[in-house]
Design a protein around this motif. Structure first.
Motif, mmCIF file in Angstrom:
data_model
loop_
_atom_site.group_PDB
_atom_site.id
_atom_site.type_symbol
_atom_site.label_atom_id
_atom_site.label_comp_id
_atom_site.label_asym_id
_atom_site.label_seq_id
_atom_site.Cartn_x
_atom_site.Cartn_y
_atom_site.Cartn_z
ATOM 1 N N TYR A 49 0.596 -1.324 0.079
ATOM 2 C CA TYR A 49 -0.050 -0.170 0.354
ATOM 3 C C TYR A 49 0.766 1.226 0.397
ATOM 4 N N LEU A 50 2.026 1.387 0.684
ATOM 5 C CA LEU A 50 2.156 1.883 0.664
ATOM 6 C C LEU A 50 3.911 2.777 -0.215
ATOM 7 N N TYR A 51 3.995 1.639 -0.803
ATOM 8 C CA TYR A 51 4.598 1.852 -1.986
ATOM 9 C C TYR A 51 3.681 2.115 -3.344
ATOM 10 N N GLY A 52 2.629 1.618 -3.022
ATOM 11 C CA GLY A 52 1.296 2.198 -4.349
ATOM 12 C C GLY A 52 1.325 4.060 -3.681
ATOM 13 N N TRP A 63 -2.772 11.260 -3.083
ATOM 14 C CA TRP A 63 -4.096 10.295 -2.582
ATOM 15 C C TRP A 63 -4.194 10.386 -1.367
ATOM 16 N N PRO A 64 -5.582 10.236 -1.035
ATOM 17 C CA PRO A 64 -5.690 11.455 0.114
ATOM 18 C C PRO A 64 -5.112 10.847 1.594
ATOM 19 N N VAL A 65 -4.551 11.501 2.254
ATOM 20 C CA VAL A 65 -3.223 10.600 3.227
ATOM 21 C C VAL A 65 -4.234 10.634 3.887
ATOM 22 N N ALA A 66 -5.933 10.641 4.195
ATOM 23 C CA ALA A 66 -7.225 9.873 5.242
ATOM 24 C C ALA A 66 -6.992 8.791 4.884
ATOM 25 N N ARG A 67 -7.019 8.019 3.546
ATOM 26 C CA ARG A 67 -7.427 6.832 2.949
ATOM 27 C C ARG A 67 -6.002 5.820 3.552
ATOM 28 N N LEU A 113 -10.702 -0.755 6.120
ATOM 29 C CA LEU A 113 -9.788 -1.412 5.214
ATOM 30 C C LEU A 113 -10.791 -0.914 3.543
ATOM 31 N N ALA A 114 -11.812 -1.105 3.656
ATOM 32 C CA ALA A 114 -12.338 -0.330 2.717
ATOM 33 C C ALA A 114 -12.781 0.909 2.070
ATOM 34 N N LEU A 115 -12.392 1.941 3.659
ATOM 35 C CA LEU A 115 -12.684 3.050 3.483
ATOM 36 C C LEU A 115 -10.907 3.373 2.627
ATOM 37 N N GLY A 116 -9.876 2.689 2.808
ATOM 38 C CA GLY A 116 -8.958 2.604 2.215
ATOM 39 C C GLY A 116 -8.845 3.091 1.011
ATOM 40 N N ALA A 117 -9.671 1.946 0.051
ATOM 41 C CA ALA A 117 -9.896 2.029 -1.333
ATOM 42 C C ALA A 117 -8.527 1.699 -1.608
ATOM 43 N N PRO A 118 -7.974 0.386 -1.458
ATOM 44 C CA PRO A 118 -6.393 -0.620 -2.340
ATOM 45 C C PRO A 118 -6.585 -0.107 -3.157
ATOM 46 N N VAL A 119 -7.857 -0.620 -3.797
ATOM 47 C CA VAL A 119 -8.121 -1.535 -4.897
ATOM 48 C C VAL A 119 -7.712 0.169 -6.030
ATOM 49 N N TRP A 195 -17.549 -3.871 1.922
ATOM 50 C CA TRP A 195 -16.542 -3.643 0.655
ATOM 51 C C TRP A 195 -18.212 -2.570 0.223
ATOM 52 N N PRO A 196 -19.025 -3.396 -0.378
ATOM 53 C CA PRO A 196 -20.284 -2.911 -1.445
ATOM 54 C C PRO A 196 -21.189 -2.290 -0.906
ATOM 55 N N LEU A 197 -20.639 -1.544 1.042
ATOM 56 C CA LEU A 197 -21.407 -0.747 1.095
ATOM 57 C C LEU A 197 -21.234 0.484 1.926
ATOM 58 N N ILE A 198 -19.823 0.253 2.048
ATOM 59 C CA ILE A 198 -19.270 1.907 2.354
ATOM 60 C C ILE A 198 -17.708 2.002 1.139
ATOM 61 N N GLY A 199 -17.630 1.319 1.027
ATOM 62 C CA GLY A 199 -15.701 0.861 0.146
ATOM 63 C C GLY A 199 -16.177 1.445 -0.621
ATOM 64 N N LEU A 200 -14.696 2.575 -1.479
ATOM 65 C CA LEU A 200 -14.395 3.521 -1.909
ATOM 66 C C LEU A 200 -14.405 2.711 -3.657
ATOM 67 N N ASP A 201 -13.976 1.991 -3.608
ATOM 68 C CA ASP A 201 -13.416 0.773 -4.375
ATOM 69 C C ASP A 201 -14.057 1.020 -5.923
ATOM 70 N N PRO A 202 -14.280 1.101 -6.941
ATOM 71 C CA PRO A 202 -15.048 0.056 -8.288
ATOM 72 C C PRO A 202 -15.357 -1.233 -7.776
#
Length: 329
Positions: A49-52, A63-67, A113-119, A195-202
């Motif tokens: 994640y940090l590498y990305g 990239w938002p620091v909050a995520r 984890l979902a709010l971090g939007a790793p995808v 993830w489908p409820l509050i996640g930010l990923d597509p």
């Protein structure tokens, strides 16, 4: 001097660990460990994640620091707090500690984890070929099934009943590998649900906010029923496992009531908090949609004014005398 009974020796041999001392705050630090495969997985996830994020920064993208903080802090950090700290030494000796792990792994850490939007982060940093493969997975038929809110909801609410009301829970107490697999299972089912409820990923097939809020409300009774059932049960979960430990500092019956209360109160707290998060996200989406419509109306008005300004203006004058007289010779 404490005497270890044959029953205790059998329980210790099953997990391959010594009986822990009385549970204290200090034990959370003195009994910590970093020697299992889950620790390696958490370090690897944090590093990727940090590498990305670093790749995006080098490219000049934001990239938002909050995520990042949510993903690494209460997300991965929450998992580490209940599996690598001293709590791990008590998760097979106290049902209440196991229930704290259950709550964090399936209902708290997955939210962050979902709010971090790793995808999304991966899609923005991967090359063309890996990005296409990742998108193919995200939009595959398998992903559509497991990420469907109803499938995830069913898995989320049924799993605890299957675990605690079958012989599976006793197996996790006796077998260290099965115990770790259940931990991973908690994390995965929690991610599939939240993830489908509050996640930010597509994600394919994401429901509108009213449907998501309804699913969250419907999940509350299941945790309430399960928690009350554990509190009022006339039998001990895990059979004679906890009495066989003969811990002078813990009563299995009292501890089981505490465990049920943790699940009941914790489930309701997380559900109410989730509903608040969904409402906030819903309001923000409505505001963004309103601003988008305002901008579109402004563009339409500007195009209409431009069209009127550039249209035919009609005759502005005639050099010939009135009456259409011919020019003089």
């Amino acid at each position: 001097m404490t005497t270890v009974t044959p029953a205790q020796l059998l329980a210790v041999a099953a997990q391959g660990e010594a009986l822990p001392p009385p549970f204290t705050v200090a034990a959370l630090f003195t009994q910590a460990r970093l020697d299992n495969w889950l620790a390696l997985g958490l370090v690897l996830a944090a590093g990727l994640y940090l590498y990305g994020v670093h790749r995006l920064k080098l490219r000049g993208d934001r990239w938002p620091v909050a995520r990042t903080l949510l993903f690494l802090g209460p997300g991965l950090g929450g998992i580490a707090a209940v599996t690598l700290s001293g709590l791990h030494a008590y998760d097979t000796t106290l049902l209440s500690v196991h229930m704290v792990q259950h709550m964090v792994l399936s209902m708290i850490a997955p939210i962050f984890l979902a709010l971090g939007a790793p995808v999304t982060l991966a899609l923005r940093t991967l090359g063309a070929a890996p990005r296409r493969r990742l998108l193919a997975v995200v939009h595959s038929r398998f992903a559509r099934v497991v990420a469907h809110p109803l499938f995830a909801f069913g898995l989320f609410v049924v799993n605890p009943f299957v675990l605690y009301f079958t012989g599976l829970y006793r197996l996790t107490l006796e077998n260290a590998f099965a115990h770790e697999v259940v931990h991973v299972h908690f994390i995965l089912t929690g991610c599939l649900f939240f993830w489908p409820l509050i996640g930010l990923d597509p994600l394919p097939g994401r429901w509108p906010y009213p449907g998501r809020a309804l699913l969250m409300v419907l999940s509350v009774p299941f945790h309430t029923v399960l928690g009350l059932t554990i509190m009022q049960s006339s039998t001990l979960f895990g059979g004679d496992w906890y009495p066989s430990l003969q811990l002078a500092w813990a009563d299995p019956w009292t501890d089981q009531k505490i465990a049920g209360g943790i699940l009941w109160a914790g489930g309701e707290f997380v559900s109410v908090t989730m509903l608040a998060v969904l409402v906030v996200q819903w309001m923000r989406q409505s505001e963004r949609e309103a601003r988008r419509m305002d901008r579109e109306l402004d563009r339409q008005e500007a195009r209409e004014l431009a069209r009127q300004a550039s249209g035919p203006a009609g005759p502005v004058g005639d050099a010939r005398p009135a009456g259409g007289a011919a020019d003089p010779d």
